[in-house]
Design a protein around this motif. Structure first.
Motif, PDB file in Angstrom:
ATOM      1  N   ASP A  85      -0.554 -16.036  11.975  1.00  0.00           N
ATOM      2  CA  ASP A  85       0.410 -17.138  11.896  1.00  0.00           C
ATOM      3  C   ASP A  85       0.594 -17.858  13.221  1.00  0.00           C
ATOM      4  OD1 ASP A  85       1.731 -15.197  13.324  1.00  0.00           O
ATOM      5  OD2 ASP A  85       3.582 -15.263  12.143  1.00  0.00           O
ATOM      6  N   GLY A  86      -0.240 -17.534  14.206  1.00  0.00           N
ATOM      7  CA  GLY A  86      -0.163 -18.169  15.521  1.00  0.00           C
ATOM      8  C   GLY A  86       0.708 -17.433  16.515  1.00  0.00           C
ATOM      9  N   ALA A  87       1.450 -16.412  16.084  1.00  0.00           N
ATOM     10  CA  ALA A  87       2.237 -15.614  17.021  1.00  0.00           C
ATOM     11  C   ALA A  87       1.311 -14.921  18.008  1.00  0.00           C
ATOM     12  CB  ALA A  87       3.070 -14.587  16.273  1.00  0.00           C
ATOM     13  N   ARG A  88       1.795 -14.773  19.244  1.00  0.00           N
ATOM     14  CA  ARG A  88       0.968 -14.142  20.278  1.00  0.00           C
ATOM     15  C   ARG A  88       1.669 -12.924  20.863  1.00  0.00           C
ATOM     16  NH1 ARG A  88      -2.185 -18.933  23.671  1.00  0.00           N
ATOM     17  NH2 ARG A  88      -3.393 -19.699  21.887  1.00  0.00           N
ATOM     18  N   ILE A  89       0.880 -11.894  21.090  1.00  0.00           N
ATOM     19  CA  ILE A  89       1.388 -10.646  21.647  1.00  0.00           C
ATOM     20  C   ILE A  89       0.428 -10.166  22.722  1.00  0.00           C
ATOM     21  CG2 ILE A  89       2.578  -9.960  19.521  1.00  0.00           C
ATOM     22  CD1 ILE A  89       0.162  -8.105  18.957  1.00  0.00           C
ATOM     23  N   GLN A 107       6.613  -5.720  18.112  1.00  0.00           N
ATOM     24  CA  GLN A 107       7.271  -6.962  17.741  1.00  0.00           C
ATOM     25  C   GLN A 107       6.699  -8.096  18.581  1.00  0.00           C
ATOM     26  OE1 GLN A 107      11.369  -5.532  18.585  1.00  0.00           O
ATOM     27  NE2 GLN A 107      11.788  -5.736  16.394  1.00  0.00           N
ATOM     28  N   ALA A 108       6.756  -9.300  18.036  1.00  0.00           N
ATOM     29  CA  ALA A 108       6.412 -10.482  18.829  1.00  0.00           C
ATOM     30  C   ALA A 108       7.682 -10.891  19.557  1.00  0.00           C
ATOM     31  CB  ALA A 108       5.920 -11.607  17.927  1.00  0.00           C
ATOM     32  N   GLY A 109       7.725 -10.606  20.856  1.00  0.00           N
ATOM     33  CA  GLY A 109       8.956 -10.746  21.610  1.00  0.00           C
ATOM     34  C   GLY A 109       9.796  -9.504  21.467  1.00  0.00           C
ATOM     35  N   GLY A 115      17.915  -6.587  31.025  1.00  0.00           N
ATOM     36  CA  GLY A 115      18.001  -7.531  32.129  1.00  0.00           C
ATOM     37  C   GLY A 115      16.908  -7.413  33.159  1.00  0.00           C
ATOM     38  N   PHE A 116      16.142  -6.323  33.117  1.00  0.00           N
ATOM     39  CA  PHE A 116      15.090  -6.097  34.104  1.00  0.00           C
ATOM     40  C   PHE A 116      13.700  -6.167  33.477  1.00  0.00           C
ATOM     41  CE2 PHE A 116      16.995  -2.270  32.438  1.00  0.00           C
ATOM     42  CZ  PHE A 116      15.917  -1.598  31.896  1.00  0.00           C
ATOM     43  N   CYS A 117      13.598  -6.739  32.273  1.00  0.00           N
ATOM     44  CA  CYS A 117      12.327  -6.761  31.542  1.00  0.00           C
ATOM     45  C   CYS A 117      11.966  -8.190  31.163  1.00  0.00           C
ATOM     46  CB  CYS A 117      12.446  -5.890  30.292  1.00  0.00           C
ATOM     47  SG  CYS A 117      10.961  -5.866  29.269  1.00  0.00           S
ATOM     48  N   ALA A 118      10.737  -8.588  31.471  1.00  0.00           N
ATOM     49  CA  ALA A 118      10.298  -9.957  31.192  1.00  0.00           C
ATOM     50  C   ALA A 118      10.129 -10.217  29.699  1.00  0.00           C
ATOM     51  CB  ALA A 118       8.969 -10.223  31.909  1.00  0.00           C
ATOM     52  N   THR A 119       9.856  -9.164  28.930  1.00  0.00           N
ATOM     53  CA  THR A 119       9.594  -9.360  27.501  1.00  0.00           C
ATOM     54  C   THR A 119      10.782  -9.997  26.797  1.00  0.00           C
ATOM     55  OG1 THR A 119       8.158  -7.409  27.524  1.00  0.00           O
ATOM     56  CG2 THR A 119       8.857  -8.223  25.377  1.00  0.00           C
ATOM     57  N   PHE A 124      12.653 -13.487  20.622  1.00  0.00           N
ATOM     58  CA  PHE A 124      12.132 -12.663  19.548  1.00  0.00           C
ATOM     59  C   PHE A 124      11.662 -13.556  18.417  1.00  0.00           C
ATOM     60  CE2 PHE A 124      13.068 -10.559  15.431  1.00  0.00           C
ATOM     61  CZ  PHE A 124      12.118  -9.552  15.503  1.00  0.00           C
ATOM     62  N   LYS A 125      10.432 -13.281  17.933  1.00  0.00           N
ATOM     63  CA  LYS A 125       9.894 -14.072  16.835  1.00  0.00           C
ATOM     64  C   LYS A 125       9.911 -13.305  15.525  1.00  0.00           C
ATOM     65  CE  LYS A 125       6.155 -17.191  15.516  1.00  0.00           C
ATOM     66  NZ  LYS A 125       4.923 -17.893  15.944  1.00  0.00           N
TER      67      LYS A 125
END
Length: 344
Positions: A85-89, A107-109, A115-119, A124-125
């Motif tokens: 569906d175009g989601a990227r992980i 999960q996608a996102g 607060g210390f995690c870039a993900t 969230f998708k």
């Protein structure tokens, strides 16, 4: 079109039978999907033409597209994968002297937003399917085959520590664990599920009779500090989370891992170490001290080596088993807490 990847052998035998061929053809189909990494039906040379025609009409294999491959100087590999569906992980392959590990996203996102995690910054998708999760292991396996395996024949350890909270996608996570065990032949003891502390999911997992390792990402010994670091996840107290972890150990006999990301002058003082030791007394566990991995937009810095050593020494003196995770893949943003959805 229904994806085949994510179905187990029994389900694939049903696909074969309902397609008008003998059920054992489902076993052959499972071998093509999980042992031979087939990406298209044309490779499946031992399946009858009529069965292949039926499969092409009603099913897709369900493999992702590898958009970007990055390689670290330490041998770590990171893949950016695009789903149907175009989601990227992102998923990561990690070579060690004794094994090769794949860190998968569930999960996608991510909806947790540490607060210390870039993900969490990427939003969230959606949840991933079991097929989309196990596809990551197969994709890393393909890279291994292309690059000479780094001395390893295949991925033999899998950690559910990538993008997302596995226990918020419980059914797909558990199905993937079973697929890895039964279809890829990985030992359940070489599978690790990491959770931020989703108490109902921990208790459900303890009843699955799967001897997988549970890792709880605690990061703070008190509720006030934990809520500061993880403001979007305050439903369960630290005491409730550790209680669920104790029950997991009791039910499974597996040692618990406590993940603790050390942040300079935030959670790395002697006081926090003492509180953590108090919390974990009598629990069959080990504490894995994680270095903070910087990413754009995050306000924290890594604890200096002397803080890490002092924290580790204090836990050890209190009888707590402790290890320090080596930083791997940071030069390609593949280290813990650096994975995120990318539009490039």
């Amino acid at each position: 079109m229904v994806p085949l990847l994510g179905l187990n052998t029994e389900e694939l035998r049903t696909v074969a039978a309902t397609s008008g061929v003998q059920a054992f053809r489902g076993n052959q189909l499972a071998e093509w999907l999980y042992q031979r990494n087939a990406r298209d039906f044309d490779r499946m040379s031992n399946l009858p033409p009529a069965f292949l025609e039926s499969l092409q009409k009603h099913f897709i294999i369900g493999r992702s597209k590898i958009i970007i491959t990055q390689r670290s100087t330490d041998g770590t590999v990171k893949l950016l994968l695009e789903l149907s569906d175009g989601a990227r992980i992102e998923t990561v392959g990690l070579p060690y002297s004794s094994h090769y590990s794949c860190c998968v996203s569930t999960q996608a996102g991510c909806p947790v937003g540490c607060g210390f995690c870039a993900t969490g910054q990427s939003g969230f998708k959606r949840n991933l399917t079991a097929g989309e999760i196990i596809d990551q292991v197969l994709s890393i396996g393909e890279i291994l085959k292309e690059t000479g395996n780094h001395g390893r024949g295949r991925v033999d350890h899998v950690t559910f520590m990538g993008m997302g909270e596995p226990l918020l996608n419980y059914d797909a996570t558990v199905k993937t664990l079973k697929l890895l065990n039964n279809e890829l032949g990985l030992s359940a003891r070489n599978l690790t599920v990491s959770t931020i502390g989703q108490v109902p999911g921990i208790r459900r997992l303890s009843q699955e009779k799967l001897p997988v390792t549970l890792a709880i990402s605690l990061h703070a010994p008190t509720d006030d500090l934990r809520h500061q670091l993880i403001p979007g996840f305050v439903r369960w107290t630290v005491a409730e989370i550790i209680s669920a972890g104790r029950d997991y150990v009791s039910q499974t006999g597996r040692r618990l891992t406590i993940e603790y990301c050390l942040l300079n002058d935030v959670n790395d003082h002697a006081g926090e170490a003492q509180q953590l030791a108090d919390l974990l007394q009598g629990l069959n566990c080990h504490v894995n001290l994680i270095p903070f991995n910087p990413a754009e937009g995050l306000p924290y810095t890594a604890s200096p080596p002397q803080h890490v050593q002092a924290f580790s020494n204090l836990l050890a003196k209190r009888g707590i088993q402790v290890t320090e995770r080596a930083r791997r893949g940071a030069d390609i943003d593949a280290a813990c807490g650096q994975l995120k959805q990318r539009n490039c």
